[in-house]
Design an enzyme around this catalytic site. Sequence first.
Site, PDB file in Angstrom:
ATOM      1  N   THR A 106      12.268   0.495  -6.753  1.00 31.22           N
ATOM      2  CA  THR A 106      12.262   1.164  -5.458  1.00 31.22           C
ATOM      3  C   THR A 106      12.711   2.618  -5.621  1.00 31.22           C
ATOM      4  OG1 THR A 106      12.668  -0.869  -4.264  1.00 31.22           O
ATOM      5  CG2 THR A 106      13.377   1.157  -3.187  1.00 31.22           C
TER       6      THR A 106
ATOM      7  N   THR B 286      19.179   6.150  -3.410  1.00 31.87           N
ATOM      8  CA  THR B 286      17.742   5.998  -3.672  1.00 31.87           C
ATOM      9  C   THR B 286      17.022   7.327  -3.484  1.00 31.87           C
ATOM     10  OG1 THR B 286      17.903   3.749  -2.783  1.00 31.87           O
ATOM     11  CG2 THR B 286      15.701   4.630  -3.064  1.00 31.87           C
TER      12      THR B 286
ATOM     13  N   ARG C 189      18.550  -6.490   1.516  1.00 34.48           N
ATOM     14  CA  ARG C 189      17.139  -6.643   1.856  1.00 34.48           C
ATOM     15  C   ARG C 189      16.610  -7.876   1.135  1.00 34.48           C
ATOM     16  NH1 ARG C 189      16.546  -1.923   4.397  1.00 34.48           N
ATOM     17  NH2 ARG C 189      16.906   0.087   3.383  1.00 34.48           N
TER      18      ARG C 189
ATOM     19  N   GLU D  11       5.008   1.882  -1.132  1.00 32.24           N
ATOM     20  CA  GLU D  11       6.193   1.036  -1.062  1.00 32.24           C
ATOM     21  C   GLU D  11       6.190   0.279   0.253  1.00 32.24           C
ATOM     22  OE1 GLU D  11       9.873   2.697  -3.077  1.00 32.24           O
ATOM     23  OE2 GLU D  11       9.118   4.430  -1.981  1.00 32.24           O
ATOM     24  N   GLU D  12       6.786  -0.913   0.194  1.00 34.05           N
ATOM     25  CA  GLU D  12       6.889  -1.715   1.413  1.00 34.05           C
ATOM     26  C   GLU D  12       7.699  -1.015   2.493  1.00 34.05           C
ATOM     27  OE1 GLU D  12      10.126  -2.695   2.165  1.00 34.05           O
ATOM     28  OE2 GLU D  12      10.735  -1.713   0.302  1.00 34.05           O
ATOM     29  N   SER D  13       8.514  -0.044   2.091  1.00 31.55           N
ATOM     30  CA  SER D  13       9.401   0.640   3.033  1.00 31.55           C
ATOM     31  C   SER D  13       8.652   1.745   3.788  1.00 31.55           C
ATOM     32  CB  SER D  13      10.594   1.217   2.282  1.00 31.55           C
ATOM     33  OG  SER D  13      10.151   2.077   1.245  1.00 31.55           O
TER      34      SER D  13
ATOM     35  N   SER E 255      16.293  11.309   6.147  1.00 29.38           N
ATOM     36  CA  SER E 255      15.093  10.508   6.366  1.00 29.38           C
ATOM     37  C   SER E 255      15.083   9.815   7.722  1.00 29.38           C
ATOM     38  CB  SER E 255      14.955   9.505   5.229  1.00 29.38           C
ATOM     39  OG  SER E 255      13.715   8.867   5.314  1.00 29.38           O
ATOM     40  N   HIS E 256      15.024   8.488   7.695  1.00 32.97           N
ATOM     41  CA  HIS E 256      14.889   7.702   8.918  1.00 32.97           C
ATOM     42  C   HIS E 256      16.246   7.395   9.545  1.00 32.97           C
ATOM     43  CE1 HIS E 256      15.499   5.336   5.392  1.00 32.97           C
ATOM     44  NE2 HIS E 256      16.023   4.380   6.136  1.00 32.97           N
TER      45      HIS E 256
ATOM     46  N   ASP F  76       7.840  11.511   5.740  1.00 35.40           N
ATOM     47  CA  ASP F  76       7.214  10.894   4.564  1.00 35.40           C
ATOM     48  C   ASP F  76       6.832   9.436   4.795  1.00 35.40           C
ATOM     49  OD1 ASP F  76       9.814   9.979   4.488  1.00 35.40           O
ATOM     50  OD2 ASP F  76      10.265  10.723   2.475  1.00 35.40           O
ATOM     51  N   ARG F  77       7.397   8.796   5.806  1.00 40.25           N
ATOM     52  CA  ARG F  77       7.040   7.398   6.064  1.00 40.25           C
ATOM     53  C   ARG F  77       5.921   7.304   7.095  1.00 40.25           C
ATOM     54  NH1 ARG F  77      12.214   3.439   5.952  1.00 40.25           N
ATOM     55  NH2 ARG F  77      13.080   4.241   4.017  1.00 40.25           N
TER      56      ARG F  77
ATOM     57  N   LYS G 138       5.892  10.580  -0.854  1.00 47.28           N
ATOM     58  CA  LYS G 138       5.099   9.804   0.080  1.00 47.28           C
ATOM     59  C   LYS G 138       4.802  10.689   1.281  1.00 47.28           C
ATOM     60  CE  LYS G 138       9.134   7.272   1.890  1.00 47.28           C
ATOM     61  NZ  LYS G 138      10.255   7.412   0.960  1.00 47.28           N
TER      62      LYS G 138
ATOM     63  N   LYS H 227      18.335  16.620  -0.646  1.00 44.93           N
ATOM     64  CA  LYS H 227      17.593  16.126  -1.816  1.00 44.93           C
ATOM     65  C   LYS H 227      17.082  17.333  -2.585  1.00 44.93           C
ATOM     66  CE  LYS H 227      14.292  14.107   1.035  1.00 44.93           C
ATOM     67  NZ  LYS H 227      13.196  13.207   1.409  1.00 44.93           N
TER      68      LYS H 227
ATOM     69  N   ASP I 291       8.484   9.239  10.262  1.00 46.70           N
ATOM     70  CA  ASP I 291       9.944   9.177  10.356  1.00 46.70           C
ATOM     71  C   ASP I 291      10.578  10.566  10.423  1.00 46.70           C
ATOM     72  OD1 ASP I 291       9.400   9.943   7.742  1.00 46.70           O
ATOM     73  OD2 ASP I 291      11.215   9.009   6.962  1.00 46.70           O
TER      74      ASP I 291
ATOM     75  N   ASP J  40      11.774  12.812   8.309  1.00 45.92           N
ATOM     76  CA  ASP J  40      11.295  13.913   7.463  1.00 45.92           C
ATOM     77  C   ASP J  40       9.811  13.821   7.134  1.00 45.92           C
ATOM     78  OD1 ASP J  40      11.860  11.636   5.921  1.00 45.92           O
ATOM     79  OD2 ASP J  40      12.112  12.806   4.106  1.00 45.92           O
TER      80      ASP J  40
ATOM     81  N   ARG K 122      23.147  11.128   0.873  1.00 46.34           N
ATOM     82  CA  ARG K 122      23.150  10.881   2.320  1.00 46.34           C
ATOM     83  C   ARG K 122      24.518  10.440   2.756  1.00 46.34           C
ATOM     84  NH1 ARG K 122      17.551   7.565   3.332  1.00 46.34           N
ATOM     85  NH2 ARG K 122      16.303   9.173   2.342  1.00 46.34           N
TER      86      ARG K 122
HETATM   87  C1  G16 Z   1      13.755   6.168   0.451  1.00 45.85           C
HETATM   88  C2  G16 Z   1      13.030   6.303  -0.836  1.00 45.85           C
HETATM   89  C3  G16 Z   1      12.011   5.214  -0.982  1.00 45.85           C
HETATM   90  C4  G16 Z   1      12.661   3.851  -0.775  1.00 45.85           C
HETATM   91  C5  G16 Z   1      13.372   3.822   0.550  1.00 45.85           C
HETATM   92  C6  G16 Z   1      14.156   2.547   0.794  1.00 45.85           C
HETATM   93  O1  G16 Z   1      12.884   6.414   1.509  1.00 45.85           O
HETATM   94  O2  G16 Z   1      12.389   7.548  -0.914  1.00 45.85           O
HETATM   95  O3  G16 Z   1      11.427   5.333  -2.232  1.00 45.85           O
HETATM   96  O4  G16 Z   1      11.699   2.849  -0.815  1.00 45.85           O
HETATM   97  O5  G16 Z   1      14.293   4.890   0.598  1.00 45.85           O
HETATM   98  O6  G16 Z   1      15.197   2.498  -0.093  1.00 45.85           O
HETATM   99  P1  G16 Z   1      16.362   1.450   0.053  1.00 45.85           P
HETATM  100  O7  G16 Z   1      15.686   0.105   0.100  1.00 45.85           O
HETATM  101  O8  G16 Z   1      17.181   1.669  -1.164  1.00 45.85           O
HETATM  102  O9  G16 Z   1      17.090   1.727   1.351  1.00 45.85           O
HETATM  103  P2  G16 Z   1      13.258   7.525   2.585  1.00 45.85           P
HETATM  104  O10 G16 Z   1      12.089   7.542   3.508  1.00 45.85           O
HETATM  105  O11 G16 Z   1      14.524   7.016   3.189  1.00 45.85           O
HETATM  106  O12 G16 Z   1      13.444   8.771   1.791  1.00 45.85           O
END
Ligand code: G16
Length: 546
Positions: free
Chosen positions: A347, A21, A499, A366-368, A116-117, A284-285, A379, A129, A280, A282, A25
């Site tokens: 997503t 996504t 999910r 996004e919900e995430s 990320s997280h 962005d969240r 984000k 990335k 988080d 990096d 990673r």
């Molecule tokens: C990444 C993407 C987001 C996505 C999230 C969750 O976030 O940048 O657009 O909504 O993953 O993705 P998944 O449901 O596929 O785990 P981040 O913050 O991890 O870069």
Amino acid sequence: MSEANIQLVPTTPFDDQRAGTSGLRKPVRVFQQPHYLENFVQAIFNTRPELKDGLLILGGDGRFHNDVAIGIILRMAAASGVARVIVGQHGFLSTPAVSHLIRKHHAQGGIILSASHNPGGPNGDFGIKFNTANGGPAPEAVTEAFFNETRKIRAFLIHAGDVPEIGRTGEFMLGDMRVDIVDPVSDYADLMQHLFDFDAMRKLLASGFQIRFDAMHAITGPYARHIFTDLLGAPAEWIMNSTPLPDFGGGHPDPNLKHAASLVALTQGENGVDFAAASDGDGDRNMILGKRCFVTPSDSLAVIAAHAAMIPGYRNGIHGVARSMPTSQAADRVAERLGIAHYETPTGWKFFGNLLDHQRITFCGEESFGTGSDHVREKDGLWAVLFWLNILAGSRQSVSDILAAHWREYGRNYYTRHDYEGIDSGIATQLVETLRGQLDGLRGQRFGDHTIAWADDFSYTDPIDASVSAHQGIRIGFEDGSRIVYRLSGTGTQGATLRVYLESFEPDPARQQLDTQHVMQALVDIADRLADIRSRTGRDAPDIIT
Ligand code: G16
């Protein structure tokens, strides 16, 4: 050019370098294999010819292996003919800050080192990335080109020269390439001051209004210290866990109710703080909390869109709003009221890029736990926190009052996500495949008060470039407007994560203050029955509920 210092190193391809996504990673130990990082980076240089003689932005979230990777990438950039690299001091740059620097300096691209997280440290995860010249995450066509290149790569180029000490700012040379090591925070902080009313927020914080920000020992610590403490006058102790650590202090830098539980605790009880937020790994969240109140990311997007006229950077009007498909439809209602367009995308932040570039939208989310706008192409965690703080400063209402008023006006989209982590990949795929095979027969099926009105496998056609992204999640819609969505995460590194996203609409203000899990229980049961989650996964309950 000092060709003698450029080495051509033979290598063999790895077959698992397809981006998920958000970038590539993997566990740190995968990235520590000889040539693993080098192969992927060379694939970037081979497929992005504009980087030759160009400008690259480079930084990461400070996690374990960040410094090693920065050194390798600098030497490879010098060998591949990049003219100049801007690197954050200590190798630090948040994801939104990279996006901003790409746009500000008209760079040809950026490389962000982050998972990320996901947890960090020697036993945690690492990631890489690539962001394109618009500042946004590489679209699928670009990451697929990387993947194809990694499957045939036979050699990479690397400069033998010494890498400059990245702990101090300044201008250095590596072969013929200029390396600017910059303060990671200042440009980003300038952008925030341009968008938000810092005077109003300063007055709010001086009035006894209590806030806390949890940087989770990740990248936003230095940004938050400068913005909240130096610029807004908050006491230093209001910024928690503000020193970035390679292993995030052993924590899981994911701003949700489980992993930021100590922050959530500070909002509880009579003496709970008025406003709390976290970001988080990096940066962005974001998670937004008020006194005894959690704002779902879906509601946050809707509230932000509804309050745009209060915020200096958005006062002159906004274009549309976009949300990822599993995000609740709360923002759609605001867009309809404002008479602006709204979009539903798969997503992944990369799907917002075209809409932002072509001014179809101003806000997206996004919900995430992701929210953002056209100020960058990622984000942006701190941006969302400042947006809320600016709303609070302008309205002098509490977070829960703002939410209650919003629901009264637009109705409430109750929303929850249930995650089943680390399940066997084969079982997860089979679960989704079985559901997909049943879609045609679901319409009209009744489960108590709920009757299925439609069901599909979400496919998106980009309105700008007409590219099609299919199989983006199973959607099941009920006659009363409720939805269940199933999809497999594209960011995990261990097994599969299922999910399940659940949403139901409540227009009656008398029923808008109920407990979310209680309200959603019937849908949760239906979701389990439709997909046989418990029997297939052997799990009695989800690992994470948000
Ligand atoms: C990444 C993407 C987001 C996505 C999230 C969750 O976030 O940048 O657009 O909504 O993953 O993705 P998944 O449901 O596929 O785990 P981040 O913050 O991890 O870069």
